[in-house]
Design a protein around this motif. Structure first.
Motif, mmCIF file in Angstrom:
data_model
loop_
_atom_site.group_PDB
_atom_site.id
_atom_site.type_symbol
_atom_site.label_atom_id
_atom_site.label_comp_id
_atom_site.label_asym_id
_atom_site.label_seq_id
_atom_site.Cartn_x
_atom_site.Cartn_y
_atom_site.Cartn_z
ATOM 1 N N ALA A 74 25.745 51.793 46.191
ATOM 2 C CA ALA A 74 25.814 52.047 47.499
ATOM 3 C C ALA A 74 27.069 52.313 48.182
ATOM 4 C CB ALA A 74 24.989 50.857 48.099
ATOM 5 N N THR A 75 27.899 51.641 47.539
ATOM 6 C CA THR A 75 29.388 52.005 48.020
ATOM 7 C C THR A 75 30.066 52.930 47.123
ATOM 8 O OG1 THR A 75 30.401 49.975 47.123
ATOM 9 C CG2 THR A 75 29.920 49.663 49.315
ATOM 10 N N TRP A 76 29.683 54.171 47.255
ATOM 11 C CA TRP A 76 30.200 55.065 46.235
ATOM 12 C C TRP A 76 31.404 55.685 46.777
ATOM 13 C CZ3 TRP A 76 30.166 60.238 47.858
ATOM 14 C CH2 TRP A 76 29.449 60.401 49.033
ATOM 15 N N ALA A 77 31.827 55.582 47.817
ATOM 16 C CA ALA A 77 33.177 55.896 48.310
ATOM 17 C C ALA A 77 34.386 55.225 47.483
ATOM 18 C CB ALA A 77 33.327 55.868 49.881
ATOM 19 N N ALA A 78 35.267 55.787 47.155
ATOM 20 C CA ALA A 78 36.591 55.231 46.551
ATOM 21 C C ALA A 78 36.900 54.161 47.183
ATOM 22 C CB ALA A 78 37.269 56.403 45.967
ATOM 23 N N ASP A 79 37.328 53.006 46.635
ATOM 24 C CA ASP A 79 37.835 51.991 47.432
ATOM 25 C C ASP A 79 39.593 52.303 47.504
ATOM 26 O OD1 ASP A 79 35.931 50.489 48.382
ATOM 27 O OD2 ASP A 79 35.432 49.652 46.352
ATOM 28 N N LYS A 80 40.144 51.695 48.423
ATOM 29 C CA LYS A 80 41.740 51.935 48.411
ATOM 30 C C LYS A 80 42.199 50.424 48.323
ATOM 31 C CE LYS A 80 41.678 56.385 50.702
ATOM 32 N NZ LYS A 80 41.228 56.744 52.314
ATOM 33 N N THR A 81 43.343 50.474 47.816
ATOM 34 C CA THR A 81 44.046 49.120 47.592
ATOM 35 C C THR A 81 44.501 48.635 48.815
ATOM 36 O OG1 THR A 81 44.194 49.495 45.157
ATOM 37 C CG2 THR A 81 45.679 47.507 46.355
ATOM 38 N N ILE A 82 44.537 47.530 49.368
ATOM 39 C CA ILE A 82 45.323 46.901 50.502
ATOM 40 C C ILE A 82 46.345 46.023 50.244
ATOM 41 C CG2 ILE A 82 45.133 45.384 52.657
ATOM 42 C CD1 ILE A 82 42.101 45.899 52.611
ATOM 43 N N ALA A 83 46.078 45.298 49.030
ATOM 44 C CA ALA A 83 47.265 44.368 48.555
ATOM 45 C C ALA A 83 46.943 44.084 47.059
ATOM 46 C CB ALA A 83 47.230 43.118 49.228
ATOM 47 N N THR A 84 47.760 43.809 46.243
ATOM 48 C CA THR A 84 47.513 43.680 45.026
ATOM 49 C C THR A 84 48.614 42.368 44.469
ATOM 50 O OG1 THR A 84 47.357 44.064 42.729
ATOM 51 C CG2 THR A 84 48.976 45.532 43.871
ATOM 52 N N GLN A 85 48.167 41.339 43.846
ATOM 53 C CA GLN A 85 48.882 40.104 43.335
ATOM 54 C C GLN A 85 48.768 39.929 41.994
ATOM 55 O OE1 GLN A 85 51.029 38.749 45.190
ATOM 56 N NE2 GLN A 85 50.986 36.458 44.634
ATOM 57 N N LYS A 86 49.581 39.615 41.208
ATOM 58 C CA LYS A 86 49.431 39.025 39.920
ATOM 59 C C LYS A 86 50.326 37.642 39.676
ATOM 60 C CE LYS A 86 51.124 40.388 35.158
ATOM 61 N NZ LYS A 86 51.969 39.359 34.681
ATOM 62 N N VAL A 87 49.238 36.714 39.147
ATOM 63 C CA VAL A 87 49.245 35.553 38.821
ATOM 64 C C VAL A 87 49.258 35.137 37.216
ATOM 65 C CG1 VAL A 87 48.935 33.113 39.634
ATOM 66 C CG2 VAL A 87 48.324 35.002 41.133
ATOM 67 N N LYS A 88 50.150 34.902 36.578
ATOM 68 C CA LYS A 88 49.959 34.551 35.126
ATOM 69 C C LYS A 88 49.442 36.004 34.589
ATOM 70 C CE LYS A 88 50.470 29.810 35.750
ATOM 71 N NZ LYS A 88 49.585 28.444 35.869
ATOM 72 N N ASP A 89 48.148 35.741 33.898
ATOM 73 C CA ASP A 89 47.678 36.686 33.515
ATOM 74 C C ASP A 89 46.346 37.355 34.162
ATOM 75 O OD1 ASP A 89 49.070 36.475 31.060
ATOM 76 O OD2 ASP A 89 47.492 34.869 30.054
ATOM 77 N N VAL A 90 46.455 37.021 35.476
ATOM 78 C CA VAL A 90 45.282 37.434 36.498
ATOM 79 C C VAL A 90 45.979 38.379 37.401
ATOM 80 C CG1 VAL A 90 43.559 36.797 38.174
ATOM 81 C CG2 VAL A 90 44.090 35.068 36.107
ATOM 82 N N VAL A 91 45.105 39.469 37.585
ATOM 83 C CA VAL A 91 45.541 40.461 38.650
ATOM 84 C C VAL A 91 44.384 40.269 39.557
ATOM 85 C CG1 VAL A 91 46.216 42.882 39.179
ATOM 86 C CG2 VAL A 91 46.858 41.862 36.934
ATOM 87 N N ILE A 92 44.773 40.352 40.849
ATOM 88 C CA ILE A 92 43.843 40.362 42.109
ATOM 89 C C ILE A 92 44.101 41.537 42.840
ATOM 90 C CG2 ILE A 92 43.259 39.135 44.163
ATOM 91 C CD1 ILE A 92 44.431 36.543 42.405
ATOM 92 N N THR A 93 43.223 42.518 43.048
ATOM 93 C CA THR A 93 43.270 43.495 44.136
ATOM 94 C C THR A 93 42.354 43.463 45.154
ATOM 95 O OG1 THR A 93 43.679 44.620 41.964
ATOM 96 C CG2 THR A 93 43.357 45.867 43.671
ATOM 97 N N LEU A 94 42.963 43.399 46.293
ATOM 98 C CA LEU A 94 42.091 43.398 47.636
ATOM 99 C C LEU A 94 42.061 44.883 48.069
ATOM 100 C CD1 LEU A 94 41.174 42.053 50.147
ATOM 101 C CD2 LEU A 94 43.404 42.068 51.013
ATOM 102 N N LYS A 95 40.714 45.436 48.261
ATOM 103 C CA LYS A 95 40.454 46.810 48.451
ATOM 104 C C LYS A 95 39.424 46.835 49.555
ATOM 105 C CE LYS A 95 40.593 48.454 43.611
ATOM 106 N NZ LYS A 95 39.745 48.988 42.675
ATOM 107 N N SER A 96 39.480 48.050 50.154
ATOM 108 C CA SER A 96 38.478 48.435 51.110
ATOM 109 C C SER A 96 38.287 49.982 51.134
ATOM 110 C CB SER A 96 38.763 47.746 52.672
ATOM 111 O OG SER A 96 39.755 48.761 53.227
ATOM 112 N N GLU A 97 37.409 50.314 51.901
ATOM 113 C CA GLU A 97 37.099 51.791 51.743
ATOM 114 C C GLU A 97 38.285 52.379 52.563
ATOM 115 O OE1 GLU A 97 32.883 52.786 52.922
ATOM 116 O OE2 GLU A 97 33.545 54.774 53.281
#
Ligand SMILES: [Cu+2]
Length: 136
Positions: A21-44
């Motif tokens: 339903a959300t077919w518009a490409a999300d853009k990254t607000i912030a990204t964070q790497k913790v050890k082997d985990v990458v967290i990406t915060l995105k919105s339209e």
């Protein structure tokens, strides 16, 4: 008319679940790497703004960029302001159909840089991290 038909076809595809339903490409607000985990915060729009915001939080492996099932996830924000108690806002998060992907909503009373705290507890392990994201 052709354009209308095309738009209608997109709605049908979304409704049939062929397209998200959300077919518009999300853009990254912030990204964070913790050890082997990458967290990406995105919105339209790629940014948080004053008022209500919808966003996506994605967990991926730093090793192979594959999605990570993070289990129970929380996201809270705080902003320190001179002469005021910190402004706190928490998100409501729900797992999306895709693994490692969470859909959130959060409401901000004003603009300014937020300290964001994300926690997770599940198959990908247990962890927490802090980073900064602006509210414009
Ligand atoms: Cu504030």
């Amino acid at each position: 008319m052709k354009r209308l038909v095309a738009a209608f076809a997109l709605v049908l595809l979304a409704a049939a679940g062929i397209m998200p339903a959300t077919w518009a490409a999300d853009k990254t607000i912030a990204t964070q790497k913790v050890k082997d985990v990458v967290i990406t915060l995105k919105s339209e729009s790629g940014q948080w703004t004053k008022g209500k915001n919808a966003f996506v939080l994605e967990f991926t492996s730093a090793k192979d960029t594959q999605p990570l099932d993070a289990g129970t996830v929380t996201l809270n924000t705080s902003m320190t302001m001179t002469g005021m108690a910190p402004m706190i806002a928490g998100a409501t998060l729900n797992p999306d159909k895709a693994p490692g992907r969470y859909l959130g909503t959060i409401e901000f009373a004003d603009t300014g840089t937020r300290q964001v705290t994300v926690t997770w507890d599940g198959p990908a392990g247990k962890g927490s991290t802090k980073f900064y994201a602006p509210v414009r």
